[in-house]
Design a protein around this motif. Structure first.
Motif, PDB file in Angstrom:
ATOM      1  N   UNK A  58      -3.011  -9.250  -1.112  1.00 45.17           N
ATOM      2  CA  UNK A  58      -3.648 -10.123  -2.081  1.00 45.17           C
ATOM      3  C   UNK A  58      -4.134  -9.052  -3.295  1.00 45.17           C
ATOM      4  N   UNK A  59      -3.786  -9.474  -4.472  1.00 39.50           N
ATOM      5  CA  UNK A  59      -4.104  -8.490  -5.542  1.00 39.50           C
ATOM      6  C   UNK A  59      -4.529  -9.468  -6.839  1.00 39.50           C
ATOM      7  N   UNK A  64       3.758 -11.291  -7.416  1.00 40.75           N
ATOM      8  CA  UNK A  64       4.769 -10.688  -6.296  1.00 40.75           C
ATOM      9  C   UNK A  64       4.759 -11.400  -5.186  1.00 40.75           C
ATOM     10  N   UNK A  65       3.391 -11.481  -4.628  1.00 39.02           N
ATOM     11  CA  UNK A  65       3.347 -12.396  -3.298  1.00 39.02           C
ATOM     12  C   UNK A  65       3.758 -13.839  -3.476  1.00 39.02           C
ATOM     13  N   UNK A 127       8.205  -3.837  -2.105  1.00 37.46           N
ATOM     14  CA  UNK A 127       8.134  -4.034  -3.717  1.00 37.46           C
ATOM     15  C   UNK A 127       6.776  -3.677  -4.383  1.00 37.46           C
ATOM     16  N   UNK A 128       5.762  -3.610  -3.515  1.00 36.86           N
ATOM     17  CA  UNK A 128       4.288  -3.429  -4.315  1.00 36.86           C
ATOM     18  C   UNK A 128       4.394  -2.198  -4.763  1.00 36.86           C
ATOM     19  N   UNK A 133      -2.894  -2.002  -5.605  1.00 35.26           N
ATOM     20  CA  UNK A 133      -3.928  -2.460  -4.342  1.00 35.26           C
ATOM     21  C   UNK A 133      -5.376  -2.377  -4.991  1.00 35.26           C
ATOM     22  N   UNK A 134      -6.107  -3.330  -4.570  1.00 36.69           N
ATOM     23  CA  UNK A 134      -7.567  -3.542  -4.785  1.00 36.69           C
ATOM     24  C   UNK A 134      -8.415  -3.009  -3.951  1.00 36.69           C
ATOM     25  N   UNK A 135      -7.736  -2.970  -2.681  1.00 34.91           N
ATOM     26  CA  UNK A 135      -8.588  -2.772  -1.164  1.00 34.91           C
ATOM     27  C   UNK A 135      -9.153  -1.264  -1.344  1.00 34.91           C
TER      28      UNK A 135
END
Length: 154
Positions: A58-59, A64-65, A127-128, A133-135
């Motif tokens: 989750x971004x 993309x997802x 692909x990301x 990434x926000x984690x």
């Protein structure tokens, strides 16, 4: 026993499992065990996915997802659908139940029903972009890897 074969160790696990004491206690316990086993603090890192690995999918922008799971609705995007269905609160990015929210979104569409969870994760990893990434835990892991294995300019 792995200390004699390896210089570095990476421990990754979900914080959510039956009987989990929580991410902080898990990390504390593993750290104590690693130190007691002869590892030096600078030679290992622990990544606790809180609540679980799927939180990484989750971004801030879920385009993309949505593309990977072939998310299709009449007029709303994946993020709004998650809010409408109660998976997210307004302003929240990662669902409290990231795996279940993903599986629900996959099952929403006829096109998505044939997409396996493992395929979604694999495609996302391909692909990301790391910077999307926000984690915070994942970002800390990346920083640790970069300090252990710096890019050498030639």
């Amino acid at each position: 026993p792995l200390k004699t074969s390896y210089e570095k160790a990476v421990i990754l696990l979900d914080a959510q499992f039956p009987g989990s004491p929580g991410a902080d206690i898990i990390k504390q316990d593993i750290t104590q065990n690693m130190l007691a086993s002869g590892w030096q603090q600078e030679d290992f890192t622990i990544g606790i996915f809180d609540p679980e690995l799927e939180a990484l999918l989750w971004q801030a922008n879920n385009d993309l997802l949505a593309d990977i799971i072939k998310f299709q609705t009449q007029q709303i995007g994946l993020s709004q659908w998650l809010i409408d269905e109660g998976w997210l609160q307004q302003g929240q990015i990662v669902p409290n139940q990231p795996k279940e929210a993903l599986e629900s979104a996959i099952k929403l569409n006829v096109a998505g029903k044939n997409i396996r969870h493992s395929v979604v994760c694999k495609q996302f990893a391909k692909r990301s972009q790391l910077e999307d990434c926000i984690d915070l835990g994942f970002k800390a892991l990346i920083q640790q890897f970069q300090s252990w294995f710096p890019v050498v300019q030639t």
